[in-house]
Design a protein around this motif. Structure first.
Motif, short mmCIF file in Angstrom:
data_model
loop_
_atom_site.label_atom_id
_atom_site.label_comp_id
_atom_site.label_asym_id
_atom_site.label_seq_id
_atom_site.Cartn_x
_atom_site.Cartn_y
_atom_site.Cartn_z
N GLU A 67 0.82 -1.22 0.00
CA GLU A 67 0.00 0.00 0.00
C GLU A 67 0.85 1.27 0.00
N TRP A 68 1.89 1.29 0.81
CA TRP A 68 2.70 2.50 0.88
C TRP A 68 3.44 2.74 -0.43
N GLN A 69 3.79 1.65 -1.12
CA GLN A 69 4.45 1.79 -2.42
C GLN A 69 3.47 2.32 -3.46
N TYR A 70 2.24 1.85 -3.39
CA TYR A 70 1.24 2.32 -4.34
C TYR A 70 0.92 3.79 -4.12
N VAL A 71 0.86 4.20 -2.86
CA VAL A 71 0.63 5.62 -2.56
C VAL A 71 1.74 6.47 -3.17
#
Length: 252
Positions: free
Chosen positions: A177-181
């Motif tokens: 998720e943090w990478q996608y953000v």
């Protein structure tokens, strides 16, 4: 379009976009900030970040009054941007209504994309169009209004497109998720940085984008998460670089 009709349309749409967010208080729909602040994807800013619309709506109303004055009817500046502004205000009203009643969807994303294109176009025209007799209004109302609008919409466009991708189970592309953000914010930066350079470091555009970024980071990354420290440092460095660029342009 006649000057009088343009002036009236700006007044009507500026009022409508300011009143639309009040509908949840009357029992219709749910506020955009409340909807996005509850069970929303990590890339959506915290609910309080949407308070920026209060300032945008206020500036929109001031702009509508100023452009409606008889002395402003033939202003080169208002003639250059007036049609675009009432279209932008009207689309903003539609966006508010769709967001409050339907939530993120492909219609909302499409409206946002159109708003972004229009707002960027108007901002560039306003930035280049000078009317010496109303230079104060341009600097204190027009550019802040359009700069905040375009800066926020640059971020909002990426977020709404991301919302559509999530709705159709196409995102987050197997990423954490943090990478996608980070990927979504990077997409927004691809628009924001060139625009900031083209606008010679317009502070209002940068301020809106940074405000949204802060709202996302504070919501998305718990302080205890290792990724949080990376995000905070990256945001701090980015902000510092933007301020250096702005300072350099203002001296040029």
């Amino acid at each position: 379009m006649s000057d009088e009709r343009r002036q009236v349309l700006n007044i009507v749409t500026a009022i409508s976009q300011a009143l639309a967010p009040a509908m949840p208080a009357l029992g219709f729909g749910i506020t955009v900030g409340a909807r996005d602040g509850v069970s929303s994807p990590l890339e959506v800013p915290a609910g309080y970040a949407f308070s920026i619309w209060g300032l945008i709506f206020l500036l929109g109303l001031i702009y509508a009054v100023m452009q409606a004055l008889p002395s402003a009817r033939t202003s080169p500046l208002y003639r250059a941007i007036g049609t675009g502004t009432w279209m932008l205000f009207g689309l903003s009203t539609a966006w508010m209504l769709v967001a409050q009643f339907e939530g993120p969807n492909i219609v909302l994303a499409t409206i946002i994309v159109i708003m972004l294109v229009i707002s960027l176009r108007i901002l560039v025209v306003a930035f280049k169009t000078g009317d010496e007799t109303r230079n104060t209004v341009r600097q204190t109302v027009v550019l802040p209004l359009l700069g905040l609008y375009a800066g926020w919409l640059t971020l909002a466009t990426a977020l709404n497109v991301s919302g559509v991708l999530r709705d159709y189970a196409l995102a987050p592309f197997g990423l954490q998720e943090w990478q996608y953000v980070a990927l979504v914010l990077g997409a927004a930066a691809l628009v924001a940085v060139p625009m900031l350079l083209r606008l010679r470091g317009l502070i209002w555009y940068a301020a809106a984008a940074i405000w949204g970024l802060v709202g996302i980071i504070l919501k998305a990354y718990p302080l205890a998460a290792p990724e949080a420290y990376v995000a905070y440092v990256a945001a701090a460095i980015t902000t510092l670089l933007l301020l250096i660029v702005l300072r350099g342009f203002r001296r040029a």
